[in-house]
Write a protein that holds these residues in place. Structure first.
Motif, PDB file in Angstrom:
ATOM      1  N   LEU A   1      15.593  42.445 -27.330  1.00 13.22           N
ATOM      2  CA  LEU A   1      14.270  41.844 -27.490  1.00 13.22           C
ATOM      3  C   LEU A   1      13.205  42.923 -27.642  1.00 13.22           C
ATOM      4  N   LEU A   2      13.301  43.937 -26.790  1.00 14.74           N
ATOM      5  CA  LEU A   2      12.331  45.025 -26.881  1.00 14.74           C
ATOM      6  C   LEU A   2      12.423  45.765 -28.218  1.00 14.74           C
ATOM      7  N   SER A   3      13.663  45.974 -28.687  1.00 12.18           N
ATOM      8  CA  SER A   3      13.846  46.636 -29.978  1.00 12.18           C
ATOM      9  C   SER A   3      13.223  45.827 -31.106  1.00 12.18           C
ATOM     10  N   TRP A   4      13.433  44.498 -31.040  1.00 13.99           N
ATOM     11  CA  TRP A   4      12.878  43.627 -32.088  1.00 13.99           C
ATOM     12  C   TRP A   4      11.352  43.656 -32.067  1.00 13.99           C
ATOM     13  N   LEU A   5      10.807  43.582 -30.809  1.00 19.75           N
ATOM     14  CA  LEU A   5       9.343  43.633 -30.686  1.00 19.75           C
ATOM     15  C   LEU A   5       8.793  44.976 -31.161  1.00 19.75           C
ATOM     16  N   LEU A   6       9.505  46.055 -30.776  1.00 21.21           N
ATOM     17  CA  LEU A   6       9.056  47.383 -31.183  1.00 21.21           C
ATOM     18  C   LEU A   6       9.105  47.552 -32.701  1.00 21.21           C
ATOM     19  N   LEU A   7      10.200  47.068 -33.292  1.00 23.05           N
ATOM     20  CA  LEU A   7      10.337  47.165 -34.748  1.00 23.05           C
ATOM     21  C   LEU A   7       9.227  46.388 -35.450  1.00 23.05           C
ATOM     22  N   GLY A   8       8.925  45.210 -34.925  1.00 22.84           N
ATOM     23  CA  GLY A   8       7.851  44.421 -35.521  1.00 22.84           C
ATOM     24  C   GLY A   8       6.519  45.123 -35.424  1.00 22.84           C
ATOM     25  N   GLN A   9       6.256  45.742 -34.264  1.00 20.37           N
ATOM     26  CA  GLN A   9       5.008  46.454 -34.087  1.00 20.37           C
ATOM     27  C   GLN A   9       4.899  47.667 -35.018  1.00 20.37           C
ATOM     28  N   LEU A  10       6.051  48.312 -35.255  1.00 21.10           N
ATOM     29  CA  LEU A  10       6.053  49.467 -36.146  1.00 21.10           C
ATOM     30  C   LEU A  10       5.896  49.077 -37.613  1.00 21.10           C
ATOM     31  N   LEU A  11       6.570  48.015 -38.028  1.00 13.91           N
ATOM     32  CA  LEU A  11       6.550  47.613 -39.438  1.00 13.91           C
ATOM     33  C   LEU A  11       5.209  47.030 -39.853  1.00 13.91           C
ATOM     34  N   ARG A  12       4.498  46.411 -38.897  1.00 11.36           N
ATOM     35  CA  ARG A  12       3.224  45.790 -39.252  1.00 11.36           C
ATOM     36  C   ARG A  12       2.225  46.827 -39.782  1.00 11.36           C
ATOM     37  N   PRO A  13       1.987  47.924 -39.062  1.00 15.45           N
ATOM     38  CA  PRO A  13       1.065  48.927 -39.630  1.00 15.45           C
ATOM     39  C   PRO A  13       1.628  49.628 -40.863  1.00 15.45           C
ATOM     40  N   LEU A  14       2.981  49.779 -40.923  1.00 11.54           N
ATOM     41  CA  LEU A  14       3.566  50.392 -42.121  1.00 11.54           C
ATOM     42  C   LEU A  14       3.343  49.529 -43.353  1.00 11.54           C
ATOM     43  N   GLY A  15       3.409  48.209 -43.161  1.00 11.18           N
ATOM     44  CA  GLY A  15       3.132  47.306 -44.284  1.00 11.18           C
ATOM     45  C   GLY A  15       1.697  47.446 -44.749  1.00 11.18           C
ATOM     46  N   GLY A  16       0.780  47.559 -43.770  1.00  8.89           N
ATOM     47  CA  GLY A  16      -0.613  47.779 -44.132  1.00  8.89           C
ATOM     48  C   GLY A  16      -0.814  49.109 -44.820  1.00  8.89           C
ATOM     49  N   LEU A  17      -0.053  50.121 -44.350  1.00  6.87           N
ATOM     50  CA  LEU A  17      -0.143  51.437 -44.972  1.00  6.87           C
ATOM     51  C   LEU A  17       0.323  51.396 -46.421  1.00  6.87           C
ATOM     52  N   GLU A  18       1.404  50.680 -46.695  1.00  8.00           N
ATOM     53  CA  GLU A  18       1.910  50.561 -48.061  1.00  8.00           C
ATOM     54  C   GLU A  18       0.873  49.911 -48.976  1.00  8.00           C
ATOM     55  N   SER A  19       0.230  48.853 -48.459  1.00 11.89           N
ATOM     56  CA  SER A  19      -0.809  48.186 -49.245  1.00 11.89           C
ATOM     57  C   SER A  19      -1.979  49.116 -49.518  1.00 11.89           C
ATOM     58  N   GLU A  20      -2.334  49.896 -48.487  1.00 14.13           N
ATOM     59  CA  GLU A  20      -3.445  50.832 -48.657  1.00 14.13           C
ATOM     60  C   GLU A  20      -3.091  51.927 -49.656  1.00 14.13           C
ATOM     61  N   LEU A  21      -1.833  52.390 -49.612  1.00 13.83           N
ATOM     62  CA  LEU A  21      -1.396  53.410 -50.575  1.00 13.83           C
ATOM     63  C   LEU A  21      -1.445  52.878 -52.001  1.00 13.83           C
ATOM     64  N   GLN A  22      -1.046  51.617 -52.182  1.00 16.90           N
ATOM     65  CA  GLN A  22      -1.108  51.013 -53.513  1.00 16.90           C
ATOM     66  C   GLN A  22      -2.549  50.949 -54.016  1.00 16.90           C
ATOM     67  N   ASN A  23      -3.456  50.584 -53.102  1.00 17.21           N
ATOM     68  CA  ASN A  23      -4.871  50.548 -53.494  1.00 17.21           C
ATOM     69  C   ASN A  23      -5.377  51.939 -53.873  1.00 17.21           C
ATOM     70  N   LEU A  24      -4.964  52.942 -53.094  1.00 16.73           N
ATOM     71  CA  LEU A  24      -5.376  54.304 -53.390  1.00 16.73           C
ATOM     72  C   LEU A  24      -4.821  54.779 -54.729  1.00 16.73           C
ATOM     73  N   GLN A  25      -3.547  54.421 -55.013  1.00 13.48           N
ATOM     74  CA  GLN A  25      -2.953  54.793 -56.295  1.00 13.48           C
ATOM     75  C   GLN A  25      -3.684  54.133 -57.450  1.00 13.48           C
ATOM     76  N   SER A  26      -4.069  52.856 -57.251  1.00 16.44           N
ATOM     77  CA  SER A  26      -4.815  52.145 -58.288  1.00 16.44           C
ATOM     78  C   SER A  26      -6.175  52.787 -58.526  1.00 16.44           C
ATOM     79  N   GLU A  27      -6.855  53.160 -57.431  1.00 18.23           N
ATOM     80  CA  GLU A  27      -8.146  53.817 -57.553  1.00 18.23           C
ATOM     81  C   GLU A  27      -8.000  55.181 -58.223  1.00 18.23           C
ATOM     82  N   ARG A  28      -6.925  55.902 -57.857  1.00 22.72           N
ATOM     83  CA  ARG A  28      -6.696  57.211 -58.466  1.00 22.72           C
ATOM     84  C   ARG A  28      -6.459  57.078 -59.967  1.00 22.72           C
TER      85      ARG A  28
END
Length: 275
Positions: A50-77
């Motif tokens: 359970l802790l691993s699943w919760l930890l993985l979810g917490q880690l992937l959530r900001p990584l997903g946001g990071l990926e979206s932000e990187l895409q926006n930065l690439q588009s702006e570039r």
């Protein structure tokens, strides 16, 4: 809070939770003895999952946001790169336009004297290297001051434009340079041409102006005419100079004007006149 700080905090909380749960399980095992070992192990595994699943979810959530932000930065570039390239192309076009304007006569659209002198020097040096000839045709609109006095400056400017256009349309070669050399003078530089070839070109130019049939009441012919002087040289290094062939073309032009205008004279005619 930055992304790295957020991940560090969440990992710390997850590790602390895992330590607390593990300590609780070990304490329960100590109380229950060996009979509760299997159950405690199962509880520990489930809690760890359970802790691993919760930890993985917490880690992937900001990584997903990071990926979206990187895409926006690439588009702006990409957009910035396109804008930079467009600006560079526009700047290059402006530089070419400014360079062309600086070497072009605004009234006739022909090269100006500065460009002619530069072209003469380049072609003279090339002819000296390759043992080829070049010719200069100097053209003057006959009685142009009298035309301006009779018809006005604007009419005179129109004549200059028409004469320049007519000369440009006489099937001159791409490498030939047409220039407004003075107020009413037009110079033609013919790389690789000898006197005989330049004479053919000059007569074609003279006839093209004659065919314009522009009325000129102050002229004996009743129309606008031109006088032409021609000089040619096969230059030798350390012997000939570009200014010499230019000066000789002007002298031949002066002879044409002294001979009654509306005619062509060459350096050969100069030699005959001086004999």
């Amino acid at each position: 809070m930055s992304l790295s700080r957020t991940l560090q905090t969440r990992l710390t909380l997850a590790a602390t939770a895992a330590v607390v749960v593990t300590a609780a399980v070990l304490t329960a095992m100590a109380w229950s003895g060996t009979q509760g070992l299997a159950g405690a192990a199962i509880v520990l595994v489930l809690l760890s999952a359970l802790l691993s699943w919760l930890l993985l979810g917490q880690l992937l959530r900001p990584l997903g946001g990071l990926e979206s932000e990187l895409q926006n930065l690439q588009s702006e570039r990409k957009q910035l790169v396109e804008e930079r390239d467009d600006a560079r192309v526009h700047l290059e076009e402006m530089e070419k336009t400014l360079a062309r304007v600086g070497l072009e006569d605004a009234l006739t659209g022909l090269a100006n004297r500065r460009q002619f002198e530069r072209g003469l020097l380049e072609e003279f040096n090339r002819a000296a290297r390759t043992n080829l000839s070049l010719a200069v045709i100097m053209i003057d609109i006959d009685l142009f001051d009298e035309y301006n006095a009779a018809y006005g400056r604007m009419a005179g400017d129109k004549v200059l434009r028409r004469v320049g256009s007519a000369i440009r349309d006489t099937n001159v070669r791409p490498e030939d340079l047409l220039s407004r050399f003075g107020t009413q003078e037009i110079a033609v530089l013919l790389p690789g041409s000898k006197l005989e070839g330049a004479l053919i070109v000059a007569e074609r130019i003279r006839k093209s102006i004659e065919q314009l049939d522009i009325t000129h009441s102050a002229s004996p012919t009743g129309r606008v005419t031109i006088s032409i002087g021609i000089a040619s040289v096969t230059p030798q290094r350390q012997v000939d100079e570009p200014e010499t062939v230019l000066r000789e073309s002007e002298q031949a032009l002066a002879l044409a004007k002294a001979s009654g205008r509306d005619c062509i004279r060459t350096t050969e005619d100069l030699v005959k006149a001086q004999a």
